[in-house]
Design an enzyme around this catalytic site. Structure first.
Site, PDB file in Angstrom:
ATOM      1  N   SER A 307       1.172  13.366 -20.100  1.00 12.86           N
ATOM      2  CA  SER A 307       0.813  12.530 -18.957  1.00 12.86           C
ATOM      3  C   SER A 307       1.896  12.578 -17.892  1.00 12.86           C
ATOM      4  O   SER A 307       1.607  12.656 -16.690  1.00 12.86           O
ATOM      5  CB  SER A 307       0.579  11.084 -19.415  1.00 12.86           C
ATOM      6  N   TRP A 310       1.692  15.871 -16.205  1.00 13.34           N
ATOM      7  CA  TRP A 310       0.507  15.932 -15.353  1.00 13.34           C
ATOM      8  C   TRP A 310       0.784  15.298 -13.997  1.00 13.34           C
ATOM      9  O   TRP A 310       0.320  15.778 -12.965  1.00 13.34           O
ATOM     10  CB  TRP A 310      -0.657  15.204 -16.035  1.00 13.34           C
ATOM     11  N   HIS A 311       1.559  14.220 -13.993  1.00 12.13           N
ATOM     12  CA  HIS A 311       1.850  13.530 -12.737  1.00 12.13           C
ATOM     13  C   HIS A 311       2.882  14.267 -11.890  1.00 12.13           C
ATOM     14  O   HIS A 311       2.920  14.081 -10.669  1.00 12.13           O
ATOM     15  CB  HIS A 311       2.337  12.106 -13.014  1.00 12.13           C
ATOM     16  N   GLY A 312       3.734  15.057 -12.488  1.00  8.21           N
ATOM     17  CA  GLY A 312       4.754  15.771 -11.706  1.00  8.21           C
ATOM     18  C   GLY A 312       5.583  16.676 -12.594  1.00  8.21           C
ATOM     19  O   GLY A 312       5.588  16.540 -13.822  1.00  8.21           O
TER      20      GLY A 312
END
Length: 473
Positions: A307, A310-312
């Site tokens: 996660s 996925w965000h950065g």
């Protein structure tokens, strides 16, 4: 284009709804014409996405062509051994495609994470037989459906198709239209007036970390928590509002997460469909909780690290994911011996922890994040800088204050800031979910006036708005 833009509000949305209702009326009596309605949605959604530029559009179309071919191949091979290989290749292609853009440091297509995850979901469900056949108009409308294209929610094809069929059978209901517009107006207000105002203060704070006093540092962190909340909540409300006008119900994706009493509760409320996606396509395939407690905890940590990535692609996002993952695991370990604290205390503790973790989410480097946290304890007693207070001085509020006796008080310069803080706190901790409110509220003069005020106030403030934060992921 963005929901919070003149072209969407004054041109795209009304024209799209009128054409959709007209084509839907024909499709209702002729099942063969339903493909036309799906094609209309796909075409309108491409028109919605096109203003982001030819590079973004090309990346989207390439993803659709490649995955469309893979989907067509999977239909004839599902269940067979070489079908397993093909679906594995299909998933790998999408993951590599996403990572290639995420780590190239040059160009990151708008919404690529969301439509890539939808592609993966479609291909896996097609292989498993949860989707009976590959229907090109249905596939295109599912991937491109503009209310969920930019930031979700992530929605399985079967759920999307069921809702689309319901929307085709629906009649134009003016009360439903008004409820949808009411919900949209609340979301637009959250984004344009609340999120973007807090965003200005957050940008100033992170640009001036070394000079922040302790109170300012705490406020900047809280402001970012509020900015993220209203930015994402606002988008979810607007997307759900548009769909409601069409007779289409999106899955709940945001459910007052700052009311959560622990981190597990938080992740049942924040980006709900992303959590479900990771559970179905990562946590369960890894073994879930079927291979012992130790393996379950490892699987949970893996999910949160994924996660974060996925965000950065920076270490700040990995730290953010790890902070959530560690507390999630600890909370699971203690589920048989929960803390016996008042509800308000548990909510406050969870909010403080989430807010501290958000600092790493927003900071450019781990050093910047630690520096901001450090200023909370070493910044000393210092009055709030005028540059920070001025971020909240909206003309429509400041002019009212200037002509009242309040202007003579010592704290007058900061009053707009505190009005925003108090109002935001009431909304996130005590107010009902906007989607539930729009569903249950009696539609009448009061709601019509409120809808009009929120829409007008937001539209006249479009000049200062920004893009949605989750479009960067």
């Amino acid at each position: 284009m963005l929901f919070n833009s003149y072209v969407f509000m004054l041109a795209f949305l009304p024209v799209f709804l009128i054409v959709f209702f007209a084509v839907r009326k024909v499709s209702y009596d002729d099942p063969k014409m339903r493909g036309l309605c799906k094609a209309l949605v796909a075409g309108g959604s491409l028109l919605f996405y096109a203003p982001f530029g030819w590079k973004n559009l090309l990346a989207l179309l390439m993803s659709i062509v490649v995955n469309g071919i893979l989907a067509w191949l999977l239909v004839s091979r599902r269940g067979a051994d070489h079908g397993k290989v093909l679906v594995a290749i299909a998933v790998a292609v999408n993951v590599i495609w996403l990572l290639a853009f995420k780590f190239n440091g040059v160009f990151f297509p708008v919404a690529i994470s969301f439509y890539t995850f939808n592609q993966i979901s479609y291909l896996v469900d097609l292989y498993r037989g949860e989707i009976e056949e590959f229907d090109l108009p249905g596939y295109l409308s599912y991937i491109l459906f503009f209310p969920k294209l930019l930031q979700g929610p992530l929605m399985q094809y079967s759920d999307y198709d069921n809702e689309f069929e319901k929307s085709l059978k629906a009649q134009v209901d003016y009360e439903v239209l008004l409820r949808g517009l009411y919900l949209f107006s609340m979301g637009l207000f959250k984004k344009v007036i609340l999120a973007d105002t807090f965003g200005k203060a957050v940008n100033w704070g992170f640009d001036n970390i070394p000079t922040l006093g302790s109170l300012e540092a705490v406020l900047v962190a809280v402001f970012y928590s509020f900015q993220l909340y209203f930015d994402f909540s606002g988008y979810c409300d607007m997307a759900a509002g548009v769909c409601k006008m069409m007779g289409f119900e999106l899955p709940l994706n945001f459910n007052s997460p700052y009311k959560a009493q622990n981190i597990i509760d938080f992740w049942k409320r924040w980006h709900i469909t992303l959590t479900k996606f990771f559970t179905k396509y990562i946590y369960i395939p890894l073994g879930g909780n079927r291979k012992g407690m130790a393996r379950m905890y490892i699987n949970l940590l893996v999910v949160f690290l994924v996660s974060g990535l996925w965000h950065g692609n920076g270490w700040t996002f990995i730290v953010w994911g790890a902070l959530h993952g560690v507390l999630y695991v600890v909370t699971r370990m203690m589920k048989d011996h929960p803390l016996t604290l008042p509800k308000a205390v548990k909510v406050a503790i969870t909010f403080i922890y989430v807010t501290m973790a958000w600092i790493f989410f927003r900071a450019n480097t781990i050093g910047d994040a630690l520096a901001l946290i450090g200023r909370m304890f070493t910044g000393g007693r210092k009055s709030i800088a005028s540059a920070l207070s001025s971020c909240f001085m909206l003309d429509e509020l400041w002019y009212v204050i200037k002509v009242t006796p309040i202007m003579k008080l010592n704290f007058a310069w900061d009053i707009c800031l505190w009005l925003f803080v108090v109002f935001a706190a009431i909304v996130v901790f005590f107010a009902p979910n906007a989607i539930e409110k729009a569903e249950k509220e009696r539609i009448g003069v009061k709601t019509a006036l409120l809808t009009g005020i929120l829409l007008v106030w937001s539209v006249v403030s479009f000049a200062g708005v920004s893009t949605f934060l989750y479009m960067n992921f």
